[in-house]
Each structure stands twice: as structure tokens, then as C-alpha cells.
Design an enzyme around this catalytic site. Structure first.
Site, PDB file in Angstrom:
ATOM      1  N   TRP A 209       0.799  -1.222   0.000  1.00  0.00           N
ATOM      2  CA  TRP A 209       0.000   0.000   0.000  1.00  0.00           C
ATOM      3  C   TRP A 209       0.836   1.279   0.000  1.00  0.00           C
ATOM      4  O   TRP A 209       0.306   2.358  -0.226  1.00  0.00           O
ATOM      5  CB  TRP A 209      -0.927   0.029   1.213  1.00  0.00           C
ATOM      6  CG  TRP A 209      -0.296  -0.358   2.520  1.00  0.00           C
ATOM      7  CD1 TRP A 209      -0.341  -1.593   3.115  1.00  0.00           C
ATOM      8  CD2 TRP A 209       0.470   0.473   3.408  1.00  0.00           C
ATOM      9  NE1 TRP A 209       0.354  -1.580   4.306  1.00  0.00           N
ATOM     10  CE2 TRP A 209       0.854  -0.322   4.515  1.00  0.00           C
ATOM     11  CE3 TRP A 209       0.862   1.809   3.374  1.00  0.00           C
ATOM     12  CZ2 TRP A 209       1.615   0.181   5.571  1.00  0.00           C
ATOM     13  CZ3 TRP A 209       1.620   2.314   4.428  1.00  0.00           C
ATOM     14  CH2 TRP A 209       1.998   1.501   5.507  1.00  0.00           C
ATOM     15  N   ASN A 210       2.141   1.195   0.249  1.00  0.00           N
ATOM     16  CA  ASN A 210       2.889   2.441   0.435  1.00  0.00           C
ATOM     17  C   ASN A 210       3.269   3.127  -0.877  1.00  0.00           C
ATOM     18  O   ASN A 210       3.275   4.345  -0.957  1.00  0.00           O
ATOM     19  CB  ASN A 210       4.139   2.199   1.298  1.00  0.00           C
ATOM     20  CG  ASN A 210       5.083   1.173   0.701  1.00  0.00           C
ATOM     21  OD1 ASN A 210       4.655   0.206   0.082  1.00  0.00           O
ATOM     22  ND2 ASN A 210       6.362   1.381   0.895  1.00  0.00           N
TER      23      ASN A 210
ATOM     24  N   LYS B  16      -2.545  -8.717  -7.277  1.00  0.00           N
ATOM     25  CA  LYS B  16      -3.412  -8.537  -6.107  1.00  0.00           C
ATOM     26  C   LYS B  16      -2.856  -7.352  -5.332  1.00  0.00           C
ATOM     27  O   LYS B  16      -1.907  -7.465  -4.580  1.00  0.00           O
ATOM     28  CB  LYS B  16      -3.408  -9.800  -5.231  1.00  0.00           C
ATOM     29  CG  LYS B  16      -4.684  -9.993  -4.392  1.00  0.00           C
ATOM     30  CD  LYS B  16      -4.980  -8.899  -3.383  1.00  0.00           C
ATOM     31  CE  LYS B  16      -4.101  -9.053  -2.141  1.00  0.00           C
ATOM     32  NZ  LYS B  16      -4.466  -8.028  -1.087  1.00  0.00           N
TER      33      LYS B  16
ATOM     34  N   GLY C 248       6.450  -6.436   0.511  1.00  0.00           N
ATOM     35  CA  GLY C 248       5.695  -6.217   1.733  1.00  0.00           C
ATOM     36  C   GLY C 248       6.493  -6.617   2.951  1.00  0.00           C
ATOM     37  O   GLY C 248       7.730  -6.566   2.952  1.00  0.00           O
TER      38      GLY C 248
ATOM     39  N   GLU D 250      10.649  -8.702  -2.004  1.00  0.00           N
ATOM     40  CA  GLU D 250      11.268  -7.464  -1.516  1.00  0.00           C
ATOM     41  C   GLU D 250      10.587  -7.144  -0.191  1.00  0.00           C
ATOM     42  O   GLU D 250       9.410  -6.790  -0.158  1.00  0.00           O
ATOM     43  CB  GLU D 250      11.106  -6.313  -2.498  1.00  0.00           C
ATOM     44  CG  GLU D 250      11.863  -5.080  -2.023  1.00  0.00           C
ATOM     45  CD  GLU D 250      11.681  -3.874  -2.927  1.00  0.00           C
ATOM     46  OE1 GLU D 250      12.237  -2.809  -2.591  1.00  0.00           O
ATOM     47  OE2 GLU D 250      10.978  -3.983  -3.947  1.00  0.00           O
ATOM     48  N   LEU D 251      11.360  -7.233   0.902  1.00  0.00           N
ATOM     49  CA  LEU D 251      10.749  -7.223   2.226  1.00  0.00           C
ATOM     50  C   LEU D 251      11.192  -6.021   3.045  1.00  0.00           C
ATOM     51  O   LEU D 251      11.549  -4.992   2.501  1.00  0.00           O
ATOM     52  CB  LEU D 251      11.061  -8.551   2.918  1.00  0.00           C
ATOM     53  CG  LEU D 251      10.697  -9.794   2.094  1.00  0.00           C
ATOM     54  CD1 LEU D 251      11.096 -11.069   2.815  1.00  0.00           C
ATOM     55  CD2 LEU D 251       9.218  -9.820   1.734  1.00  0.00           C
TER      56      LEU D 251
ATOM     57  N   CYS E  19      10.173   0.846   2.745  1.00  0.00           N
ATOM     58  CA  CYS E  19      11.005  -0.265   3.211  1.00  0.00           C
ATOM     59  C   CYS E  19      12.457   0.157   3.377  1.00  0.00           C
ATOM     60  O   CYS E  19      13.205  -0.446   4.147  1.00  0.00           O
ATOM     61  CB  CYS E  19      10.899  -1.447   2.250  1.00  0.00           C
ATOM     62  SG  CYS E  19      11.218  -1.026   0.531  1.00  0.00           S
TER      63      CYS E  19
END
Length: 497
Positions: free
Chosen positions: A156-157, A180, A233, A255-256, A289
Site C-alpha cells: 500500500w505504500n 493482487k 511487503g 522485496e521485504l 522499506c
């Protein structure tokens, strides 16, 4: 409360907007006002099934599978042009949906076509190689083929930038996609998606299913016809996806999260470093992130840096992100605000001193705002300094020498990004090599390009995004052996080479 007066957005599947199979919709709120502003389809497993089927049908159809790589590149260039034409409205939609500054989103989305242009140029440079064999009668070559249907789950960012970073290369490689988006920010993706068909892509190349993670995301992760997963996320969700992908033996690009350090050495330009700290943690309300949420400052410049950061934090204008004068908008959702407040309370409980901020500002707008917050007096072993907050909160920690700075910087489970502030060229190269981070900036922070690869170390991710390296993520490698000789086959019990 859901109301029929709100605009409704359906899934985009096979080139058509279709209502959810379960007939239910979820409400998305404007984080600036905390008021509902649209409804999105609440997707479930049947919706995912339909979208994956559409994506697979298109992937296997001659109109897409046999399309030349040059033609795919032309379509990517065209969709890039369309994104440029719609950049202003896309930016306003995204700012309204997640609270990021309109002035930042306007610039960011004006640059978004570059992703499509870059991969448009790369599309017909994706190829295999000829491999030398031990005999001139043997031809061995490789092919780089698309993997198939890619399931892209996005956050969402920065919905559009992070989604396009997946879509542009996967389409250049010849794949199809089911996206999604976050249940909190679906509007901008639903506005972007029709542009692909308008550009000339076959229906079903890009599909969008909205909904909650457990109801729509999980079926996408587990679907047997999804050949590759791409997720941006949280580390916790990424770990779950990796586990599920491992059970199916499919690839997952992740990508965390991050807990990125900025190292300010004694010889740094402290004024520039302070600006870099502000950019690294307070831009986008810290909801990135790569947020530089740990600042490590040499003891000789520590007080000056704290003073400069606090002085600038006091002047940051908090308010409506659609106002060009605003510098800090709201957090994207009430749960995120509660999370930030929990960490601030924990920091105080662990002996931290709030040099500025620490609470909710009075904006009069009703949304989910938090002050830019600066902590001192914390060590690197506290929760504030070890866990990702995803908000406008920074801890500034002193160090005595280069070795200690690097030790503190690397003492984390994360490894996404880092910043170095120094005038010493040798130190810059030494520190960049020693830092456990996929991206290192020197005398700058928070820069990004479609040409520059992004990766995460440790629990910050798996795989690569951006650059040419990403082609390996979205293709499979096939080795072909051809015997060109007319001679009878040799000994069947001897391995050929």
C-alpha cells in the site's frame, strides 16, 4: 460503514471489469480524513481462479506467445506513453488513497514511464547463448523462455511504482500477470490496468483481483497454474509466501522489510547529512522499506547532527497531502498509526529520550497523522532499533570509530539499504563493501532507477528487481542439444559431451 453512494470498483479479468463472485465489496478510506471514499471488490478463491485462467489462456495463445519480442517492446513503450498522459490523475488517486504527498507522487509518476521505456528497449535483447561442445557435429544452445503466469502481490505504500517495477520486466519477458494490490490501496492499480489493453496488449495479459490477503492473496499464492510469485511487503508475510512457494517448488521474488542505517562520520558535511536523515525517515511519513530509521553518528558530530535534525523536524509542515506546501502526510491506516504509537511508547519505556515529536498533531483533518519523532538515548539492542516501525520515527545512536559504526550497522536481521556520509573516498568504498545491504548510498539517500538492480540481504528479501538482472527472475533457461552428424549413433552406454 459501506454505502452504495460510494464509487465501486470491480476486478479486471480478461479485459473486462467483473463483479466479485461472492458479491461483497470492501471499503477503502481516505487516510487524510478517515472517511470512506470508494469500494473495491472483495475477491475470493473463485475470482482468483477466473483471473489465473484468463492469464494462462492468454499466455498460451498464439497472439501473445508468438508475438515477437520487438513487438512486445513496442507495446511497453506505448503503455509508458499512456501512463505519462495520465500521470497527473494517477498521482492524485494514489495520494488520496494512501496519503503520500501529491507533489512527490506527481514527480514519481511522471518518471514512471521510464520503467516501461527501459524494458521496452530490453525486450528484444533477451536471448540465449551458443555453448561450445566437444564435437563440431554437436550444436548446444540455450533459450530464455517466459515462466508463465506471474502472481504479483503489491503493498500500500507505493502501489504503482512497486507494481510497475514487476509488470514492466515480466511483460518484456513474455509472461502474463495476476495482480493482487493491497486492500488499502487498490484504486490507482485499477486506474492503471486498462491502459495495457488500450496500448494494444491482448486482453488477459494483465489482470487485477482486489481483496484481503487471506481471501484473495492466499489463493493466488497456492494456485497450481501460477509459475512465479513476486511480492513486496512485510518480512513476516514474505516468509509465509516463501514457505508456500517452496512446497509447490515455484520461484518467489521477495522485496521485504528493512531497518536501514545511515552512518554519519566525523568528516561528513553535517548539514547535508541532516537533510539526508530527514529525507530517509520523514519522506513518505517513514512508510518505505528503505527508511533510514537508525542513524549512527560519530560522537564528535553527534550533538550537532541531533540539533540540526530536530530543528528541521520542528518546521516540517504536517497536513493534507494534496496541498503543495505539505511536507508530511498521514499514515495510511489506523492500524499503522497504532503501531507507530506502540513503538514510541516502547522507546520511552526502554529509556529513550524524545528530542522531538512523539504524538499525534492537531491537523483538524480527522486523519491518521503522527508527528516526526526523533529519539536519542537508545542502544541498538532495543525494540525501537531492531524492529521495522514503518513510520516517521528515527533513533540517533553515537559511535566512536569506523569499526564500531559498521558493527552496529550490521547488527540487524535486515539488509535492504544503508547510507554513508563522509568526505573520505577510501572510507566510502570500505564501508560500502562492509555493509550488509543490497543498496548503499554515499552522501545521498533514497534514490532509485529502473536501471539499477535492487536486492535485499538477510530477511530483507530474495531475488532482484530493476536492471537487467531481473530478466533471470522472469525467465526459465532451457538447454538444447542437436546432433548434426549423419553418422550412426555411438555407444549407448557412454555419456556424450
Amino acid at each position: 460503514m459501506t454505502t452504495n453512494a460510494l464509487p465501486r470498483h470491480d476486478h479486471l479479468i480478461g479485459g473486462e471489469f467483473v463483479p466479485p463472485a461472492g458479491g461483497e465489496y470492501l471499503t477503502s478510506d481516505n487516510p487524510t480524513t478517515a472517511q470512506a471514499w470508494y469500494e473495491a471488490a472483495r475477491g475470493t478463491a473463485p475470482d482468483v481462479e477466473r483471473a489465473v485462467a484468463a492469464a494462462r489462456t492468454t499466455f498460451e495463445s498464439p497472439v501473445w506467445r508468438r508475438m515477437s519480442q520487438t513487438r512486445r517492446g513496442a507495446l511497453l513503450r506505448r503503455v509508458g506513453e499512456l501512463v505519462g498522459e495520465h500521470a497527473e490523475e494517477l498521482a492524485r488517486t494514489e495520494s488520496t488513497d494512501n496519503g503520500k504527498l501529491l507533489r512527490e507522487m506527481t514527480v514519481q509518476l511522471a518518471g514512471l514511464p521510464e520503467y516501461f521505456f527501459y524494458y521496452a528497449g530490453l525486450a528484444d535483447k533477451i536471448h540465449g547463448e551458443t555453448i561450445p561442445a566437444s564435437s563440431v557435429d554437436v550444436l548446444n544452445y540455450t533459450l530464455r523462455e517466459p515462466v508463465g503466469v506471474v502472481g504479483a502481490i503489491t503493498p500500500w505504500n507505493s502501489p504503482l511504482t512497486l507494481t510497475v517495477a514487476k509488470l514492466a520486466p515480466l511483460l518484456a519477458c513474455g509472461n502474463t500477470a495476476v495482480v493482487k494490490p493491497s486492500e488499502y490501496t487498490s484504486a490507482s492499480m485499477l486506474a492503471l490496468a486498462p491502459l495495457f489493453e488500450e496500448a494494444g496488449f491482448p486482453a488477459g495479459v494483465v489482470n487485477v483481483v482486489t481483496g484481503f490477503g487471506g481471501e484473495a492473496g492466499a489463493p493466488l499464492v497456492d494456485h497450481p497454474d501460477v509459475a512465479k510469485l513476486s511480492f513486496t511487503g512485510s518480512t513476516a508475510t514474505g516468509s509465509w509466501i516463501a514457505e508456500r512457494a517452496g512446497k509447490r517448488l515455484v520461484r518467489a521474488g521477495l522485496e521485504l522489510g528493512g531497518k536501514s542505517p545511515q552512518l554519519v562520520f566525523a568528516d561528513a558535511d553535517v548539514e547535508s547529512a541532516a537533510n539526508g536523515v530527514i529525507a530517509g525517515i520523514f519522506a513518505a511519513a517513514g512508510q518505505t522499506c528503505i527508511a533510514g530509521s537508525r542513524v549512527l553518528a560519530h560522537r564528535s558530530v553527534y550533538d550537532e547532527l541531533v540539533e540540526r535534525v530536530v530543528a528541521r523536524a520542528r518546521t516540517i509542515r504536517i497536513g493534507d497531502p494534496l496541498d503543495d506546501t505539505t511536507e508530511l502526510g498521514p499514515l495510511a491506516m489506523p492500524a499503522q498509526l497504532a503501531k507507530v504509537e506502540e513503538y514510541v511508547a516502547a522507546g520511552r519505556g526502554e529509556g529513550g529520550v524524545v528530542a522531538h515529536g512523539g504524538g499525534r498533531p492537531d491537523t483538524g483533518l480527522g486523519g491518521w497523522f503522527h508527528e516526526p519523532t526523533v529519539f536519542t538515548g537508545l542502544s541498538n539492542d532495543t525494540r525501537m532499533c531492531r524492529e521495522e516501525i514503518f513510520g516517521p520515527v528515527v533513533a540517533i545512536i553515537p559511535f566512536d570509530d569506523e569499526a564500531e559504526a559498521l558493527q552496529i550497522a550490521n547488527d540487524t536481521n535486515y539488509g535492504l539499504a544503508a547510507g554513508i556520509w563522509t568526505r573520505d573516498l577510501g572510507r566510502a568504498h570500505r564501508a560500502a563493501a562492509a555493509l550488509d545491504a543490497g543498496t548503499v548510498w554515499v552522501n545521498m539517500y533514497r534514490a532509485m532507477s529502473p536501471m539499477s538492480p535492487r536486492s535485499g540481504f538477510k530477511t530483507s528479501g530474495l531475488g532482484v528487481e530493476h536492471g537487467t538482472e531481473v530478466v533471470r527472475e522472469y525467465t526459465r533457461l532451457k538447454s538444447v542439444w542437436i546432433n548434426t552428424s549423419d553418422e550412426p549413433a555411438g555407444d549407448p552406454f557412454v555419456l556424450r559431451s
